[in-house]
Design an enzyme around this catalytic site. Structure first.
Site, PDB file in Angstrom:
ATOM      1  N   TRP A 105     -21.874  32.073  16.414  1.00 25.55           N
ATOM      2  CA  TRP A 105     -22.720  32.691  15.381  1.00 25.55           C
ATOM      3  C   TRP A 105     -22.875  34.174  15.719  1.00 25.55           C
ATOM      4  O   TRP A 105     -23.172  34.520  16.871  1.00 25.55           O
ATOM      5  CB  TRP A 105     -24.071  31.969  15.379  1.00 25.55           C
ATOM      6  N   ASP A 136     -28.463  25.700  21.498  1.00 24.73           N
ATOM      7  CA  ASP A 136     -28.914  26.171  20.197  1.00 24.73           C
ATOM      8  C   ASP A 136     -28.762  25.002  19.229  1.00 24.73           C
ATOM      9  O   ASP A 136     -27.643  24.583  18.926  1.00 24.73           O
ATOM     10  CB  ASP A 136     -28.057  27.365  19.746  1.00 24.73           C
ATOM     11  N   LYS A 151     -32.499  24.544   8.308  1.00 17.92           N
ATOM     12  CA  LYS A 151     -31.516  23.767   7.549  1.00 17.92           C
ATOM     13  C   LYS A 151     -31.958  22.318   7.364  1.00 17.92           C
ATOM     14  O   LYS A 151     -31.945  21.802   6.262  1.00 17.92           O
ATOM     15  CB  LYS A 151     -30.157  23.824   8.253  1.00 17.92           C
TER      16      LYS A 151
HETATM   17  N1  PLA Z   1     -28.194  29.411  15.441  1.00 12.45           N
HETATM   18  C1  PLA Z   1     -27.123  29.166  14.702  1.00 12.45           C
HETATM   19  C2  PLA Z   1     -25.921  28.565  15.336  1.00 12.45           C
HETATM   20  C3  PLA Z   1     -27.133  29.468  13.324  1.00 12.45           C
HETATM   21  O1  PLA Z   1     -26.049  29.223  12.613  1.00 12.45           O
HETATM   22  C4  PLA Z   1     -28.280  30.043  12.759  1.00 12.45           C
HETATM   23  C5  PLA Z   1     -28.331  30.400  11.307  1.00 12.45           C
HETATM   24  C6  PLA Z   1     -29.381  30.256  13.587  1.00 12.45           C
HETATM   25  C7  PLA Z   1     -29.315  29.930  14.928  1.00 12.45           C
HETATM   26  C8  PLA Z   1     -30.672  30.846  13.129  1.00 12.45           C
HETATM   27  O2  PLA Z   1     -31.281  30.245  12.097  1.00 12.45           O
HETATM   28  P1  PLA Z   1     -32.810  30.477  11.750  1.00 12.45           P
HETATM   29  O3  PLA Z   1     -33.313  31.620  12.540  1.00 12.45           O
HETATM   30  O4  PLA Z   1     -32.815  30.755  10.291  1.00 12.45           O
HETATM   31  O5  PLA Z   1     -33.465  29.196  12.108  1.00 12.45           O
HETATM   32  N2  PLA Z   1     -27.124  30.771  10.708  1.00 12.45           N
HETATM   33  C9  PLA Z   1     -27.005  31.009   9.266  1.00 12.45           C
HETATM   34  C10 PLA Z   1     -27.956  32.070   8.777  1.00 12.45           C
HETATM   35  C11 PLA Z   1     -27.302  29.739   8.491  1.00 12.45           C
HETATM   36  C12 PLA Z   1     -27.953  33.368   9.503  1.00 12.45           C
HETATM   37  O6  PLA Z   1     -26.896  33.919   9.850  1.00 12.45           O
HETATM   38  O7  PLA Z   1     -29.087  33.868   9.730  1.00 12.45           O
HETATM   39  C13 PLA Z   1     -25.551  31.400   9.010  1.00 12.45           C
HETATM   40  O8  PLA Z   1     -25.194  31.584   7.834  1.00 12.45           O
HETATM   41  O9  PLA Z   1     -24.763  31.472   9.964  1.00 12.45           O
END
Ligand code: PLA
Length: 452
Positions: free
Chosen positions: A181, A262, A298
């Site tokens: 991510w 995570d 989610k």
């Molecule tokens: N960790 C991972 C692996 C994630 O994909 C995301 C969110 C988070 C943490 C953090 O989410 P939160 O803080 O909203 O609880 N990833 C998303 C959104 C869904 C983003 O980038 O913020 C994504 O599209 O990858």
């Protein structure tokens, strides 16, 4: 022992953060810092120049910026498959029925007030969150050696954990998967932790590079922190098998590597909350220590409520108590204490067995809809005779498909078909519906037949 490290002088801490960030961002254009000369270009006494004159325009976030671009597009056929946000078959955001019901109960309860929560958040929420990820019968919970603090969703939980480790853990190196991510490296680098990558994904097989992973973790310095996606790896949709997890566990424990899980998608990979917590639970079952960041964005659809938790599993209750006391010192100067509403919703649902049951049904329905979108997209590409092996679409799990489309093909799909996705070729399956699959399949077909 704790006191000495807790009180880093502001300048050494700031220097360390800055140099970690500069090292990390070398060559990256996402955050641009002014040079010494330009940063003093504007004088506060000047009538014409802003004191911020030197500030350069930063580029948009690689994931959230996709939504910014999508919002500007007037096309009626536009489709946002960038951010991982669940949509219904009608393409609408979904508020779970059980969440609506919990909110109604909260509104109707006149005994509820708006007082500050404690620094660590809502006690019920914390207990129930630890139970959800570690399992109701977890010995670590029964032995009182887990400390859980409510944080601002998954990101906030990771950040609090990172800040805590930066102040109190002796190894300032974290290994994160390649790819991962996009926010992970920034969260850790800004906390003063050096970020290194371990091999994870093999583009040739579109599967796990397990050998590479074992080699890289095997050569990590003893005690290094390792970031693990608990399930539904983002962006690849590729998870280790239970046997591979066991090998990873053995290797990490033999080298005293510290696991930082995570867990942003519990329930979204398999549709089952317990199966999706398997990786975390085997690491807790061996009696060792670890950190876990949980998000309810989610799996309860609470994206904007920013509700999550950080649990630190320790060896003894005594250590857990002291760890918690230091977490409070991290949180208090950042945002004092967390918000009440989202955590109250989660606590209601987790506490009541009927509501919990209702939640698991709704969660499974979301996971199943995503899985059915995988099959539909795969079938649509096969029917079009699109060149290439697209079986990874049905093999990968979780919210995303890591398509293998390159940057040029992605821009082509955005320009010609108004389909928005991240430039690494990741698409959010949760944003697709039966109606939009043909449009996406047409775009992918055109992209791969016209561009290399
Ligand atoms: N960790 C991972 C692996 C994630 O994909 C995301 C969110 C988070 C943490 C953090 O989410 P939160 O803080 O909203 O609880 N990833 C998303 C959104 C869904 C983003 O980038 O913020 C994504 O599209 O990858």
């Amino acid at each position: 022992m704790h006191g000495g490290k807790a009180l880093l002088s502001p300048s050494s801490s700031a220097d360390r953060r800055l140099s970690a960030l500069v090292r990390h961002l070398e060559g990256s254009s996402s955050i641009v810092m002014g040079s010494k000369d330009s940063s003093i270009a504007a004088s506060p006494t000047s009538a014409r120049n802003s004191v911020f004159e030197h500030i350069l325009q930063a580029s948009e976030d690689p994931i959230l910026g996709v939504t910014v671009a999508y919002n500007k597009d007037p096309s009626p056929v536009k489709l946002n498959l960038g951010v991982g946000a669940y949509r219904t078959e009608e393409g609408k955001p979904l508020v779970l029925n059980v969440v609506r019901r919990a909110e109604q109960m909260l509104v109707n309860d006149n005994s509820r007030v708006k007082e500050y929560l404690p620094i660590v958040g809502l006690a019920d929420f914390n207990k129930l969150s630890a139970k959800l990820i570690l399992g109701a019968d977890s010995p670590a919970i029964q032995e009182n050696r887990v400390t859980t603090v409510q944080c601002l969703s998954g990101t906030g939980s990771l950040r609090i954990g990172a800040e805590f480790l930066s102040r109190h853990y002796n190894q300032h190196i974290i290994y994160i998967p390649q790819p991962t991510w996009g926010n992970h490296p920034k969260v850790f680098a800004l906390s003063g932790i050096t970020v290194k990558f371990y091999r994870y994904y093999d583009p040739a097989t579109r599967g796990l590079d397990f050998q590479g992973l074992l080699e890289d973790l095997g050569s990590a310095p003893s005690g290094a922190i390792v970031l693990l996606h608990a399930c539904a790896h983002n962006p690849t949709g590729v998870d280790p098998t239970p046997q591979q997890w066991e090998q990873i566990r053995q290797l990490m424990r033999s080298k005293a590597l510290l696991p930082f899980f995570d867990s942003a998608y519990q329930g979204f990979a398999s549709g089952n909350l317990d199966s999706d917590a398997h990786s975390v639970r085997i690491f807790v079952a061996d009696g060792g220590e670890c950190l876990v960041a949980q998000s309810y964005a989610k799996n309860m659809g609470l994206y904007g409520e920013r509700v999550g938790a950080l649990s630190i599993v320790c060896r003894t209750p005594d250590v857990a108590g002291r760890v918690e006391s230091q977490l409070k010192l991290v949180i208090r100067p950042m945002y004092s204490n967390p918000p009440l509403h989202g955590a109250s919703i989660v606590a209601r649902i987790l506490k009541d067995s009927n509501m919990y049951q209702e939640w698991t049904v709704e969660l499974k329905a979301m996971a199943d809809r995503i899985i059915s979108m995988r099959q539909k997209l795969f079938d649509a590409l096969r029917n079009r005779g699109t060149p290439g092996d697209w079986s990874h679409i049905i093999k990968q799990i979780g919210m995303f498909t890591f398509t293998g489309l390159n940057r040029n093909q992605v821009s082509f799909m955005t320009e010609e078909y108004h389909i928005y996705m991240t430039s690494d070729g990741r698409i959010s399956m949760a944003g697709l519906s039966s109606k939009t699959v043909p449009h996406l399949a047409d775009a992918i077909h055109a992209a791969v037949t016209r561009l290399d």
